[in-house]
Design a protein around this motif. Sequence first.
Motif, PDB file in Angstrom:
ATOM      1  N   ILE A   1       0.836  -1.201   0.000  1.00  0.00           N
ATOM      2  CA  ILE A   1       0.000   0.000   0.000  1.00  0.00           C
ATOM      3  C   ILE A   1       0.873   1.254   0.000  1.00  0.00           C
ATOM      4  O   ILE A   1       0.658   2.189  -0.776  1.00  0.00           O
ATOM      5  N   LEU A   2       1.902   1.246   0.854  1.00  0.00           N
ATOM      6  CA  LEU A   2       2.814   2.386   0.924  1.00  0.00           C
ATOM      7  C   LEU A   2       3.594   2.531  -0.373  1.00  0.00           C
ATOM      8  O   LEU A   2       3.764   3.643  -0.901  1.00  0.00           O
ATOM      9  N   LYS A   3       4.081   1.402  -0.891  1.00  0.00           N
ATOM     10  CA  LYS A   3       4.866   1.399  -2.130  1.00  0.00           C
ATOM     11  C   LYS A   3       4.100   2.068  -3.268  1.00  0.00           C
ATOM     12  O   LYS A   3       4.577   3.016  -3.908  1.00  0.00           O
ATOM     13  N   TYR A   4       2.864   1.576  -3.508  1.00  0.00           N
ATOM     14  CA  TYR A   4       2.109   2.076  -4.658  1.00  0.00           C
ATOM     15  C   TYR A   4       1.500   3.453  -4.415  1.00  0.00           C
ATOM     16  O   TYR A   4       1.245   4.202  -5.372  1.00  0.00           O
ATOM     17  N   SER A   5       1.308   3.816  -3.160  1.00  0.00           N
ATOM     18  CA  SER A   5       0.843   5.175  -2.847  1.00  0.00           C
ATOM     19  C   SER A   5       1.928   6.192  -3.180  1.00  0.00           C
ATOM     20  O   SER A   5       1.667   7.229  -3.804  1.00  0.00           O
ATOM     21  N   VAL A   6       3.154   5.876  -2.754  1.00  0.00           N
ATOM     22  CA  VAL A   6       4.286   6.770  -3.041  1.00  0.00           C
ATOM     23  C   VAL A   6       4.537   6.837  -4.544  1.00  0.00           C
ATOM     24  O   VAL A   6       4.721   7.923  -5.119  1.00  0.00           O
ATOM     25  N   MET A   7       4.545   5.684  -5.206  1.00  0.00           N
ATOM     26  CA  MET A   7       4.756   5.656  -6.653  1.00  0.00           C
ATOM     27  C   MET A   7       3.699   6.475  -7.386  1.00  0.00           C
ATOM     28  O   MET A   7       4.019   7.278  -8.273  1.00  0.00           O
TER      29      MET A   7
ATOM     30  N   LEU B   1      -5.558  28.788 -14.139  1.00  0.00           N
ATOM     31  CA  LEU B   1      -4.848  29.065 -12.890  1.00  0.00           C
ATOM     32  C   LEU B   1      -4.951  27.895 -11.923  1.00  0.00           C
ATOM     33  O   LEU B   1      -3.995  27.574 -11.220  1.00  0.00           O
ATOM     34  N   GLU B   2      -6.096  27.223 -11.912  1.00  0.00           N
ATOM     35  CA  GLU B   2      -6.302  26.120 -10.971  1.00  0.00           C
ATOM     36  C   GLU B   2      -5.297  24.997 -11.207  1.00  0.00           C
ATOM     37  O   GLU B   2      -4.778  24.398 -10.260  1.00  0.00           O
ATOM     38  N   VAL B   3      -5.018  24.701 -12.496  1.00  0.00           N
ATOM     39  CA  VAL B   3      -4.079  23.631 -12.824  1.00  0.00           C
ATOM     40  C   VAL B   3      -2.660  24.015 -12.407  1.00  0.00           C
ATOM     41  O   VAL B   3      -1.922  23.216 -11.824  1.00  0.00           O
ATOM     42  N   LEU B   4      -2.271  25.273 -12.691  1.00  0.00           N
ATOM     43  CA  LEU B   4      -0.938  25.729 -12.330  1.00  0.00           C
ATOM     44  C   LEU B   4      -0.747  25.738 -10.815  1.00  0.00           C
ATOM     45  O   LEU B   4       0.309  25.358 -10.302  1.00  0.00           O
ATOM     46  N   LEU B   5      -1.777  26.179 -10.095  1.00  0.00           N
ATOM     47  CA  LEU B   5      -1.700  26.203  -8.632  1.00  0.00           C
ATOM     48  C   LEU B   5      -1.643  24.792  -8.061  1.00  0.00           C
ATOM     49  O   LEU B   5      -0.932  24.529  -7.090  1.00  0.00           O
ATOM     50  N   PHE B   6      -2.393  23.869  -8.682  1.00  0.00           N
ATOM     51  CA  PHE B   6      -2.376  22.479  -8.244  1.00  0.00           C
ATOM     52  C   PHE B   6      -0.984  21.883  -8.458  1.00  0.00           C
ATOM     53  O   PHE B   6      -0.443  21.191  -7.587  1.00  0.00           O
ATOM     54  N   ALA B   7      -0.377  22.189  -9.624  1.00  0.00           N
ATOM     55  CA  ALA B   7       0.978  21.701  -9.915  1.00  0.00           C
ATOM     56  C   ALA B   7       1.977  22.284  -8.924  1.00  0.00           C
ATOM     57  O   ALA B   7       2.884  21.598  -8.449  1.00  0.00           O
ATOM     58  N   GLN B   8       1.807  23.569  -8.591  1.00  0.00           N
ATOM     59  CA  GLN B   8       2.695  24.227  -7.621  1.00  0.00           C
ATOM     60  C   GLN B   8       2.561  23.585  -6.244  1.00  0.00           C
ATOM     61  O   GLN B   8       3.557  23.367  -5.548  1.00  0.00           O
ATOM     62  N   ALA B   9       1.317  23.280  -5.846  1.00  0.00           N
ATOM     63  CA  ALA B   9       1.082  22.659  -4.542  1.00  0.00           C
ATOM     64  C   ALA B   9       1.702  21.258  -4.495  1.00  0.00           C
ATOM     65  O   ALA B   9       2.320  20.875  -3.498  1.00  0.00           O
ATOM     66  N   LEU B  10       1.531  20.489  -5.575  1.00  0.00           N
ATOM     67  CA  LEU B  10       2.116  19.151  -5.639  1.00  0.00           C
ATOM     68  C   LEU B  10       3.642  19.226  -5.533  1.00  0.00           C
ATOM     69  O   LEU B  10       4.267  18.432  -4.834  1.00  0.00           O
ATOM     70  N   ASN B  11       4.233  20.194  -6.236  1.00  0.00           N
ATOM     71  CA  ASN B  11       5.685  20.349  -6.198  1.00  0.00           C
ATOM     72  C   ASN B  11       6.161  20.738  -4.806  1.00  0.00           C
ATOM     73  O   ASN B  11       7.246  20.338  -4.367  1.00  0.00           O
ATOM     74  N   GLY B  12       5.325  21.514  -4.093  1.00  0.00           N
ATOM     75  CA  GLY B  12       5.659  21.913  -2.734  1.00  0.00           C
ATOM     76  C   GLY B  12       5.771  20.722  -1.795  1.00  0.00           C
ATOM     77  O   GLY B  12       6.555  20.735  -0.844  1.00  0.00           O
ATOM     78  N   ILE B  13       4.991  19.681  -2.072  1.00  0.00           N
ATOM     79  CA  ILE B  13       5.067  18.453  -1.274  1.00  0.00           C
ATOM     80  C   ILE B  13       6.150  17.530  -1.826  1.00  0.00           C
ATOM     81  O   ILE B  13       6.878  16.875  -1.079  1.00  0.00           O
ATOM     82  N   LEU B  14       6.276  17.504  -3.154  1.00  0.00           N
ATOM     83  CA  LEU B  14       7.168  16.557  -3.815  1.00  0.00           C
ATOM     84  C   LEU B  14       8.642  16.811  -3.521  1.00  0.00           C
ATOM     85  O   LEU B  14       9.387  15.875  -3.213  1.00  0.00           O
ATOM     86  N   LEU B  15       9.078  18.068  -3.602  1.00  0.00           N
ATOM     87  CA  LEU B  15      10.503  18.363  -3.442  1.00  0.00           C
ATOM     88  C   LEU B  15      11.069  17.892  -2.103  1.00  0.00           C
ATOM     89  O   LEU B  15      12.059  17.147  -2.084  1.00  0.00           O
ATOM     90  N   PRO B  16      10.464  18.279  -0.968  1.00  0.00           N
ATOM     91  CA  PRO B  16      11.010  17.764   0.303  1.00  0.00           C
ATOM     92  C   PRO B  16      10.834  16.258   0.444  1.00  0.00           C
ATOM     93  O   PRO B  16      11.679  15.580   1.031  1.00  0.00           O
ATOM     94  N   GLY B  17       9.739  15.724  -0.104  1.00  0.00           N
ATOM     95  CA  GLY B  17       9.511  14.281  -0.033  1.00  0.00           C
ATOM     96  C   GLY B  17      10.589  13.504  -0.768  1.00  0.00           C
ATOM     97  O   GLY B  17      11.119  12.506  -0.254  1.00  0.00           O
ATOM     98  N   ILE B  18      10.941  13.968  -1.979  1.00  0.00           N
ATOM     99  CA  ILE B  18      12.001  13.319  -2.759  1.00  0.00           C
ATOM    100  C   ILE B  18      13.341  13.453  -2.054  1.00  0.00           C
ATOM    101  O   ILE B  18      14.137  12.511  -2.013  1.00  0.00           O
ATOM    102  N   ALA B  19      13.608  14.631  -1.477  1.00  0.00           N
ATOM    103  CA  ALA B  19      14.876  14.846  -0.763  1.00  0.00           C
ATOM    104  C   ALA B  19      15.014  13.870   0.402  1.00  0.00           C
ATOM    105  O   ALA B  19      16.088  13.304   0.633  1.00  0.00           O
ATOM    106  N   ILE B  20      13.925  13.659   1.143  1.00  0.00           N
ATOM    107  CA  ILE B  20      13.945  12.710   2.265  1.00  0.00           C
ATOM    108  C   ILE B  20      14.172  11.285   1.761  1.00  0.00           C
ATOM    109  O   ILE B  20      14.984  10.530   2.320  1.00  0.00           O
ATOM    110  N   LEU B  21      13.467  10.904   0.692  1.00  0.00           N
ATOM    111  CA  LEU B  21      13.624   9.556   0.131  1.00  0.00           C
ATOM    112  C   LEU B  21      15.057   9.317  -0.343  1.00  0.00           C
ATOM    113  O   LEU B  21      15.611   8.228  -0.166  1.00  0.00           O
ATOM    114  N   ILE B  22      15.662  10.338  -0.953  1.00  0.00           N
ATOM    115  CA  ILE B  22      17.046  10.213  -1.418  1.00  0.00           C
ATOM    116  C   ILE B  22      17.978   9.950  -0.237  1.00  0.00           C
ATOM    117  O   ILE B  22      18.862   9.082  -0.307  1.00  0.00           O
ATOM    118  N   MET B  23      17.764  10.664   0.867  1.00  0.00           N
ATOM    119  CA  MET B  23      18.604  10.465   2.047  1.00  0.00           C
ATOM    120  C   MET B  23      18.458   9.047   2.598  1.00  0.00           C
ATOM    121  O   MET B  23      19.441   8.414   3.003  1.00  0.00           O
TER     122      MET B  23
END
Length: 411
Positions: free
Chosen positions: A88-94, A343-365
């Motif tokens: 569940i965790l694997k495919y949720s993250v993917m 605007l809604e799509v761009l803001l949604f992409a920005q919000a996703l990136n806001g979560i993604l960047l630190p999440g990817i950095a943690i996973l890399i570590m």
Amino acid sequence: MSQSTQKKSFKEKLKIIGPSAIISASFIGPGTITTATQAGASYGYALLWAVVFSVITTMVLQMMVARLGIIAQKGLGAAIRDQFENLILKYSVMGFVLMSIFIGCAAYMSGDLNGTSLGIATLTGWSINVIGPIVGIIVLLLGISGSYKLVEKLMIVLVIIMSIVFITTMIVAKPDLAGIFSGVFAPSMPPGSIITIIALIGTTVVPYNLFIHSSSVQEKWNKPSHLKDSRWDIFITIGVGGLITAAVLITSGTLMRGVEVETVADLALQLEPLLGSWAETFLAIGIFSAGFSSTTASALGAAMVASSMLKWENGMKNWRFKTVFGSVILIGILSFILNFEPLEVLLFAQALNGILLPGIAILIMVIMNNKKLLGNYRNSLKVNVAGSIIVIICLGLGTHSLITAIGDFIG
């Protein structure tokens, strides 16, 4: 390559350059150039330290994922997938990573095409509405060719062109060297500059570039002895990328202080007294190179994330890789033609990136400390300290980006 990088001549070292050129060409897009121009016009040289910091951060993260690709011969996507045993965790993250990268790349593709078209339109006088789709189709054919070597060589050429254009304009502008030194070594945050600082860092530290690099190094290197070659490639090419960004900021800070910047094309007006009738042409070549490289890298990033995470064979030659690559380009072309950037799509992409960047950095570590995967080539204490600082900063940037996107959406 049996010789160590240290024993190679400078000319031989230049031949090593490759995978990191794609990363530099990727983050030097219309967004980066416009942000750097605005930073210089608004704050002079004061934010040069943010450019230096973002380049160092990019180098640290890219060196980690390059080491992963060379030692484990595994892309970051595959490493993330294999890190989790819980299905569940694997495919949720993917699922989240795939969705975030694809939506982000597709959402900003139209802007990249617009930046590329602006450069050609300035050179030729042709309509942007005609140029955009043509550029998109050229990039589409490039991806369908399935040739990594072709993409790599093209990106190297584009980085060289951007270096010549933007570094030359900086020299011609005759900047204040003392001011530059102060901007780099005496960090300051002028009132109202926090958004610009975040934008400078956010346009340089790009999540999908981490996936691209971990996969692309495998096309060139596959032995521990190649790590030095990879580090040389990262230091030189990403360093040059950072120098290009700094050159744009310095030029703008020298010639445009106090001028309100709407597009990077405004810089051409300031260059006319120095370059005469060549000002527009010279800058147009740089803008086109930045837009074309960023457009190619966006589609490449989405396809490489999917390819690595879903463990598709044969890299760029795989038909599924080409399908993802083509889908991102076609969405970009359609959005460009219809001028469809809700605007809604761009803001949604920005919000996703806001979560993604630190999440990817943690996973890399986490992945880079996996002894079973990397053995003696896992992170050292020094790298873990540097990585931890980067994770904290990414969390701050991501939180701010998420809050800003939610605030804009509600507003």
